[in-house]
Design an enzyme around this catalytic site. Sequence first.
Site, short mmCIF file in Angstrom:
data_model
loop_
_atom_site.label_atom_id
_atom_site.label_comp_id
_atom_site.label_asym_id
_atom_site.label_seq_id
_atom_site.Cartn_x
_atom_site.Cartn_y
_atom_site.Cartn_z
N ASP A 95 0.81 -1.22 0.00
CA ASP A 95 0.00 0.00 0.00
C ASP A 95 0.84 1.27 0.00
OD1 ASP A 95 -2.64 -1.08 0.11
OD2 ASP A 95 -2.26 -1.63 2.19
N ARG A 248 -4.05 5.82 3.87
CA ARG A 248 -4.90 6.04 5.05
C ARG A 248 -6.08 5.08 5.07
NH1 ARG A 248 -3.63 12.54 5.28
NH2 ARG A 248 -1.60 12.16 6.24
#
Length: 382
Positions: A95, A248
């Site tokens: 990610d 996030r």
Amino acid sequence: MKRALFEEDHEQFRELATEFNAREISGKYAQWEKDHQIPREVWQSAGENGLLGLAVPEEFGGMGIDDYRFRVVLDEEFVRSGHLAVALAFHLHDDLVLPYLLSYGSAELKAKWLPRMVDGSTITSCALTEPGAGSDLRAVRTKAVRDGDDWLISGQKTFIGNAAFGDASLVLARTDGESSRAGAHSFSLFMVERSEGYSNGKPFDKMGLRASDTAELFFDEVRVSATDLVGEVGQGLSYVKAQLPQARLALAVAASAICSASFEQALEHTKNRSTFGQVLTEYQNTRFELADLKTEAHVTQSFVDRAVLAFNEGELNASDAAEVKLWASESAKKLSDKALQLHGGYGYIMEYPIAQSFTASRLLTIFGGTSEIMRETIGRAL
Ligand SMILES: Cc1cc2nc3c(=O)[nH]c(=O)nc-3n(C[C@H](O)[C@H](O)[C@H](O)COP(=O)(O)OP(=O)(O)OC[C@H]3O[C@@H](n4cnc5c(N)ncnc54)[C@H](O)[C@@H]3O)c2cc1C
């Protein structure tokens, strides 16, 4: 209420993840916590099982899956079983590093890095933070200086996950010379491979997530070829900003999984524990606490699931991502604390998954942007 996020393919993928978790991690994790390291063979096995680099296109060895729900499945499996450090380590690789290479990397850069990241032979870290620059990335001092066609990187990074045992790092460095004041175009991103001048500190003695290594990185004129510049010179900060929603969202997903796991673990424990001749769930206070845990875990899950779908549609903006990270990470902190209390002394013992959830959730309101920075982001967008 039935959860509507997943389809048949995701559930099949969950079986693969559950099997991998049981075979490769269960029973071994406690030793990794002592070593502060997830063994390299586990990364390679994850690669062989198709659990790394899901979004990488087939031409570079991946499966080209751009549906984020598969990453959600993986995170949930690791969190549920208390193997949270594995979720974090894979998160950094998939990610935090991968999206930059996929979005901005040249064809040459992709051909060099993506196959190695997919098969787990190269473990990567994302090195933004420095001793003097955490929330405020414009204070980054690591510099990259041109040397012919190459770049020489010098500086220090801190709190970097996968740094001690990793092979390469995505590094944010200043490329505007030493004297000028840093501006929006002062920074660039580089893939920096372990080589002469690249070293790391010992893994930090963290309060949680101890199986993942977090350490300092030092660069002393590390030579990097022009191929390893990610995207364009001077665009580093704008790339970081653009990739924040995924970073996030990923942490919100882990936080939501912690909320659900905290409820399930508290329910399991209180159903099987008696005091004063009564099972704990016979006390109204326990049932009230469990009711709150369940409700808040569901609210968080609904919000995060909605954000996952918005991300899949390309509609999750920076402020939305900040909201979902703020809510989910603060909820994980609160819910894991309440669930730990319901475990009594057992909750304080690290072999109980709730202790893992409690210490891990403490990081989630700090890492990837603190809750205060999330509020700033949301507030500024109003
Ligand atoms: C275990 C762990 C793993 C990590 N992994 C990585 C990693 O892999 N890669 C990486 O690059 N970084 C990583 N980090 C770093 C992490 O992202 C930073 O710690 C975080 O961004 C906060 O920066 P800081 O620690 O310098 O705190 P500071 O920025 O010094 O903040 C200190 C306090 O001041 C508050 N504050 C700061 N600015 C403001 C403001 N404008 N308004 C109001 N309050 C403010 C903060 O919210 C916080 O409460 C990791 C950290 C930890 C602990």
